[in-house]
Design a protein around this motif. Sequence first.
Motif, PDB file in Angstrom:
ATOM      1  N   ALA A  94       6.564  38.817  57.998  1.00 24.60           N
ATOM      2  CA  ALA A  94       5.756  37.841  57.262  1.00 24.60           C
ATOM      3  C   ALA A  94       4.939  38.501  56.169  1.00 24.60           C
ATOM      4  CB  ALA A  94       4.842  37.086  58.231  1.00 24.60           C
ATOM      5  N   ALA A  95       4.447  39.705  56.455  1.00 26.22           N
ATOM      6  CA  ALA A  95       3.649  40.408  55.433  1.00 26.22           C
ATOM      7  C   ALA A  95       4.496  40.723  54.208  1.00 26.22           C
ATOM      8  CB  ALA A  95       3.063  41.686  56.032  1.00 26.22           C
ATOM      9  N   TYR A  96       5.752  41.085  54.422  1.00 25.54           N
ATOM     10  CA  TYR A  96       6.669  41.341  53.315  1.00 25.54           C
ATOM     11  C   TYR A  96       6.892  40.054  52.522  1.00 25.54           C
ATOM     12  CZ  TYR A  96      10.998  43.186  51.079  1.00 25.54           C
ATOM     13  OH  TYR A  96      11.965  43.610  50.194  1.00 25.54           O
ATOM     14  N   GLN A  97       7.087  38.952  53.224  1.00 25.66           N
ATOM     15  CA  GLN A  97       7.287  37.678  52.553  1.00 25.66           C
ATOM     16  C   GLN A  97       6.091  37.314  51.674  1.00 25.66           C
ATOM     17  OE1 GLN A  97       8.170  34.740  55.533  1.00 25.66           O
ATOM     18  NE2 GLN A  97       9.946  35.863  56.331  1.00 25.66           N
ATOM     19  N   ASN A  98       4.897  37.468  52.226  1.00 26.38           N
ATOM     20  CA  ASN A  98       3.696  37.105  51.472  1.00 26.38           C
ATOM     21  C   ASN A  98       3.504  38.014  50.266  1.00 26.38           C
ATOM     22  OD1 ASN A  98       3.139  35.104  53.348  1.00 26.38           O
ATOM     23  ND2 ASN A  98       1.848  36.431  54.606  1.00 26.38           N
ATOM     24  N   TRP A  99       3.700  39.314  50.477  1.00 23.88           N
ATOM     25  CA  TRP A  99       3.551  40.271  49.367  1.00 23.88           C
ATOM     26  C   TRP A  99       4.532  39.950  48.256  1.00 23.88           C
ATOM     27  CZ3 TRP A  99       6.924  43.744  47.109  1.00 23.88           C
ATOM     28  CH2 TRP A  99       6.363  44.715  46.282  1.00 23.88           C
ATOM     29  N   PHE A 100       5.777  39.659  48.617  1.00 28.99           N
ATOM     30  CA  PHE A 100       6.816  39.427  47.621  1.00 28.99           C
ATOM     31  C   PHE A 100       6.615  38.102  46.891  1.00 28.99           C
ATOM     32  CE2 PHE A 100      10.894  38.302  45.902  1.00 28.99           C
ATOM     33  CZ  PHE A 100      11.422  39.515  45.483  1.00 28.99           C
ATOM     34  N   ALA A 101       6.426  37.033  47.656  1.00 28.90           N
ATOM     35  CA  ALA A 101       6.357  35.701  47.059  1.00 28.90           C
ATOM     36  C   ALA A 101       5.148  35.522  46.156  1.00 28.90           C
ATOM     37  CB  ALA A 101       6.353  34.646  48.155  1.00 28.90           C
ATOM     38  N   SER A 102       4.111  36.313  46.360  1.00 28.50           N
ATOM     39  CA  SER A 102       2.914  36.198  45.525  1.00 28.50           C
ATOM     40  C   SER A 102       3.101  36.866  44.162  1.00 28.50           C
ATOM     41  CB  SER A 102       1.714  36.822  46.237  1.00 28.50           C
ATOM     42  OG  SER A 102       1.881  38.224  46.393  1.00 28.50           O
ATOM     43  N   ARG A 103       4.210  37.550  43.954  1.00 29.95           N
ATOM     44  CA  ARG A 103       4.394  38.329  42.737  1.00 29.95           C
ATOM     45  C   ARG A 103       5.592  37.917  41.891  1.00 29.95           C
ATOM     46  NH1 ARG A 103       1.763  41.466  46.228  1.00 29.95           N
ATOM     47  NH2 ARG A 103       0.412  43.127  45.413  1.00 29.95           N
ATOM     48  N   PHE A 104       6.738  37.658  42.531  1.00 35.02           N
ATOM     49  CA  PHE A 104       7.992  37.653  41.801  1.00 35.02           C
ATOM     50  C   PHE A 104       8.605  36.264  41.692  1.00 35.02           C
ATOM     51  CE2 PHE A 104       7.736  41.987  43.666  1.00 35.02           C
ATOM     52  CZ  PHE A 104       7.564  42.670  42.469  1.00 35.02           C
ATOM     53  N   ALA A 105       9.264  36.043  40.561  1.00 32.08           N
ATOM     54  CA  ALA A 105       9.882  34.749  40.275  1.00 32.08           C
ATOM     55  C   ALA A 105      11.397  34.787  40.395  1.00 32.08           C
ATOM     56  CB  ALA A 105       9.498  34.301  38.861  1.00 32.08           C
ATOM     57  N   VAL A 106      11.977  35.980  40.561  1.00 34.53           N
ATOM     58  CA  VAL A 106      13.428  36.105  40.625  1.00 34.53           C
ATOM     59  C   VAL A 106      13.769  37.287  41.524  1.00 34.53           C
ATOM     60  CG1 VAL A 106      13.542  37.571  38.561  1.00 34.53           C
ATOM     61  CG2 VAL A 106      15.548  36.235  39.230  1.00 34.53           C
ATOM     62  N   THR A 107      14.920  37.214  42.155  1.00 36.31           N
ATOM     63  CA  THR A 107      15.327  38.304  43.046  1.00 36.31           C
ATOM     64  C   THR A 107      16.837  38.451  43.057  1.00 36.31           C
ATOM     65  OG1 THR A 107      14.977  39.275  45.235  1.00 36.31           O
ATOM     66  CG2 THR A 107      15.539  36.932  45.163  1.00 36.31           C
ATOM     67  N   VAL A 108      17.292  39.515  43.692  1.00 38.30           N
ATOM     68  CA  VAL A 108      18.700  39.776  43.955  1.00 38.30           C
ATOM     69  C   VAL A 108      18.757  40.471  45.309  1.00 38.30           C
ATOM     70  CG1 VAL A 108      18.746  42.054  42.836  1.00 38.30           C
ATOM     71  CG2 VAL A 108      20.837  40.683  42.927  1.00 38.30           C
ATOM     72  N   PHE A 109      19.854  40.301  46.027  1.00 39.45           N
ATOM     73  CA  PHE A 109      19.961  40.897  47.357  1.00 39.45           C
ATOM     74  C   PHE A 109      20.614  42.272  47.263  1.00 39.45           C
ATOM     75  CE2 PHE A 109      20.662  36.297  49.062  1.00 39.45           C
ATOM     76  CZ  PHE A 109      19.369  35.972  48.652  1.00 39.45           C
ATOM     77  N   ASP A 110      20.105  43.217  48.032  1.00 43.85           N
ATOM     78  CA  ASP A 110      20.663  44.566  48.019  1.00 43.85           C
ATOM     79  C   ASP A 110      22.155  44.557  48.346  1.00 43.85           C
ATOM     80  OD1 ASP A 110      18.207  45.555  47.408  1.00 43.85           O
ATOM     81  OD2 ASP A 110      17.855  46.577  49.307  1.00 43.85           O
ATOM     82  N   ASN A 111      22.499  44.172  49.556  1.00 44.65           N
ATOM     83  CA  ASN A 111      23.888  44.241  50.040  1.00 44.65           C
ATOM     84  C   ASN A 111      24.356  42.975  50.743  1.00 44.65           C
ATOM     85  OD1 ASN A 111      24.295  47.099  49.347  1.00 44.65           O
ATOM     86  ND2 ASN A 111      22.837  47.509  51.004  1.00 44.65           N
ATOM     87  N   GLU A 112      23.444  42.080  51.042  1.00 41.47           N
ATOM     88  CA  GLU A 112      23.714  41.007  51.992  1.00 41.47           C
ATOM     89  C   GLU A 112      24.733  39.975  51.501  1.00 41.47           C
ATOM     90  OE1 GLU A 112      20.059  43.044  53.209  1.00 41.47           O
ATOM     91  OE2 GLU A 112      20.857  42.325  51.284  1.00 41.47           O
ATOM     92  N   MET A 113      24.954  39.878  50.188  1.00 46.96           N
ATOM     93  CA  MET A 113      25.923  38.915  49.672  1.00 46.96           C
ATOM     94  C   MET A 113      27.248  39.578  49.295  1.00 46.96           C
ATOM     95  SD  MET A 113      25.213  35.868  46.883  1.00 46.96           S
ATOM     96  CE  MET A 113      23.811  35.155  47.754  1.00 46.96           C
ATOM     97  N   LYS A 114      27.335  40.891  49.466  1.00 49.84           N
ATOM     98  CA  LYS A 114      28.561  41.610  49.110  1.00 49.84           C
ATOM     99  C   LYS A 114      29.654  41.339  50.136  1.00 49.84           C
ATOM    100  CE  LYS A 114      25.919  45.116  46.662  1.00 49.84           C
ATOM    101  NZ  LYS A 114      25.269  46.442  46.739  1.00 49.84           N
ATOM    102  N   TRP A 115      30.886  41.548  49.708  1.00 51.77           N
ATOM    103  CA  TRP A 115      32.042  41.198  50.529  1.00 51.77           C
ATOM    104  C   TRP A 115      32.033  41.939  51.863  1.00 51.77           C
ATOM    105  CZ3 TRP A 115      37.858  41.911  48.744  1.00 51.77           C
ATOM    106  CH2 TRP A 115      38.685  41.169  49.592  1.00 51.77           C
ATOM    107  N   TYR A 116      31.702  43.244  51.816  1.00 53.94           N
ATOM    108  CA  TYR A 116      31.731  44.011  53.063  1.00 53.94           C
ATOM    109  C   TYR A 116      30.649  43.568  54.053  1.00 53.94           C
ATOM    110  CZ  TYR A 116      28.267  47.034  50.625  1.00 53.94           C
ATOM    111  OH  TYR A 116      27.187  47.534  49.928  1.00 53.94           O
ATOM    112  N   SER A 117      29.674  42.764  53.582  1.00 55.48           N
ATOM    113  CA  SER A 117      28.635  42.249  54.482  1.00 55.48           C
ATOM    114  C   SER A 117      28.990  40.887  55.058  1.00 55.48           C
ATOM    115  CB  SER A 117      27.300  42.144  53.739  1.00 55.48           C
ATOM    116  OG  SER A 117      26.828  43.412  53.347  1.00 55.48           O
ATOM    117  N   THR A 118      29.726  40.076  54.300  1.00 54.54           N
ATOM    118  CA  THR A 118      29.997  38.698  54.742  1.00 54.54           C
ATOM    119  C   THR A 118      31.354  38.535  55.413  1.00 54.54           C
ATOM    120  OG1 THR A 118      30.944  38.087  52.590  1.00 54.54           O
ATOM    121  CG2 THR A 118      28.560  37.783  52.886  1.00 54.54           C
ATOM    122  N   GLU A 119      32.235  39.517  55.287  1.00 56.78           N
ATOM    123  CA  GLU A 119      33.551  39.434  55.942  1.00 56.78           C
ATOM    124  C   GLU A 119      33.915  40.819  56.471  1.00 56.78           C
ATOM    125  OE1 GLU A 119      38.049  37.604  55.152  1.00 56.78           O
ATOM    126  OE2 GLU A 119      36.600  37.698  53.504  1.00 56.78           O
TER     127      GLU A 119
END
Length: 639
Positions: free
Chosen positions: A308-333
Amino acid sequence: MAPLWVSRFGDFTSKDGEFRAKMYSLDAILSSLRRYFFPDSLTRVELSIRAMGGHLGLSLRLYTTIIQQQLRQAFFFGSDVDTLFHFLPAVLVVALASYMCLEEPLKPQYGGGILINPQFNHGLKGWSRFGLAQIEERVSKGGNRFIVAHSRNQSDDSVSQKLYLYKDRLYTFSAWIQVSEGNVPVNAVFKTATGLTDAGTIIAKAGCWSMIKGGFTVDVSGPAELYFDSKYTKVDIWVDSVSLQPFTKAQWRAHQEESIQKVRKRKARFHALDTDGNSLPGAMLSVKQNKASFPLGCAINSNILNYAAYQNWFASRFAVTVFDNEMKWYSTEKSPGKEDYSVPDAMVAFAKRNGISVRGHTIHWDNPSEQPYWVNALSPDQLKVAAFRRLNSVVSRYAGQLIGWDINNENLHFSFYEDKFGQNATAAFFQRAHQLDPNKIMFMNEFNTIEYKGDSKASPAQYLEKLREIMAYPGNQGPTAIGLEGHFDVPNIPYMRSAIDILASAKLPIWLTEVDAAKDPKQAQYLEEILREGHAHPAVQGIIVWAGWSPGRCNKLCLTDDNFKNLPTGDVVDKLINEWKSSNVVGITDHNGFFEVPLFHGDYDVTITHPSKNTSMIQTMKVTPQSLEEETIYVKVYA
């Protein structure tokens, strides 16, 4: 093939390689230019436009468009108006250099800067041979003088000039190059006491002149020697209109600030009125920015779901993001046919709840070592089926929810899919992605295009050449953008600027998509330099820092510790977030009821009060980028 920028203008059509354009009057062009130049200088603008238009056989309408977009970048160079007009043709050609080759070179930027005899109007004065090359002056049919290095046996056999460089300066470099035959890469190199410094690279052509553009700094002050290098020793190297211009750090920063004022802000002129429509002098206006328009963001990983602390820290600052690896093919299949989107689904949901936009990263990755383990056992035909099944799956799942997609990551450095089923593999991926999510931006995402000038695989020229191929493929006329990862070591800011200048010629959105800097005691300083340069460049439309947080470890760049207390790099990001938005502005309307102030683009609340009123009124407003027709935004506020 049509240059990219031609395909972006609706007035243009192509037939058998000939481009025709609707003509507009010179008066209309000069009217568009009045906000850039002093009126008594417009005659010189007219001469420059006519000379360029006649020289290249292009319409004044095309030059109007180029000038309107590119002169903001000219102000990066911090010139007074006389100097600006002196290199005006070169400013225009920055927009064309990657696509066009000229019969005659244009004049050198900054009059050549600190170089002697930059146009070779005084023979070989100031120039000598480098290595064993033979050099001579030649004159074109049109009377233009230039220098030729011939009888070359080594790659560095060429023409040179000796000079003195200072370590506390930022240098911009340009030159016009031609070769005697073929299309070959030519580098500009500065030899110093500490080694060799590349200043830029161009694919030079026979029969016409191409502009090489670059920049650099040096580690120590001392003597240096400029020369040109090409491993193709059978070709003669022709050189003309060479320029080297130094800037102090203060001058460079001032240019950035001037550009920000022009491209990230807009004047707002408020008119206070009472309910009867009468002007209200002496009204107090309070202008508060709620949201900035420029997207500055940071990568996240699955840890965002559990802390939750990470969520609060992040959401209070940034308007856009990208995922490190979680949407890549080797992660989803992880196993063939067994897809699991539960983690990226949850991360997209978190972003939506907090009003954070998401870039899709990545549909495919051309690096053979970054594939799901099981694809290596597939035949080319089986791989094609699996690859398009993956593309259809991920894009269909998130269609309309993301702001854009990286299609085939790092396809200049790697060629996994091209090697398996043909050179148009990436273009075919783009085509299908456009079909599935037609209103979203499709990115070509690459590293070392702005970070490192010595990587010939990913030079700005090579990037644009590949992008042209992709966009020329049937069905690839949808929204497209330039993604520059920005994995810097020690940043070369002058080269970064010159590389973005060249890429900006495509007239496509540019994003810095994965920015980080060397893990070094000066990391925070480096990060600030990179972010400032990106934000100040008119072509850059978004920046994402590559700094997803993981408990107990930090890979290359981290913004916070495990208690979510900022590290120095995090302090830099917070400082720039606050600097790049308008602080609460309070003002009093003048005797006519007007109040004017420059504001960053974004969403605002405006509160108006007046001594004669017992209440205050709040209105919302949006400051958008200025148009050519309306430099100032006019806002009526009522009390």
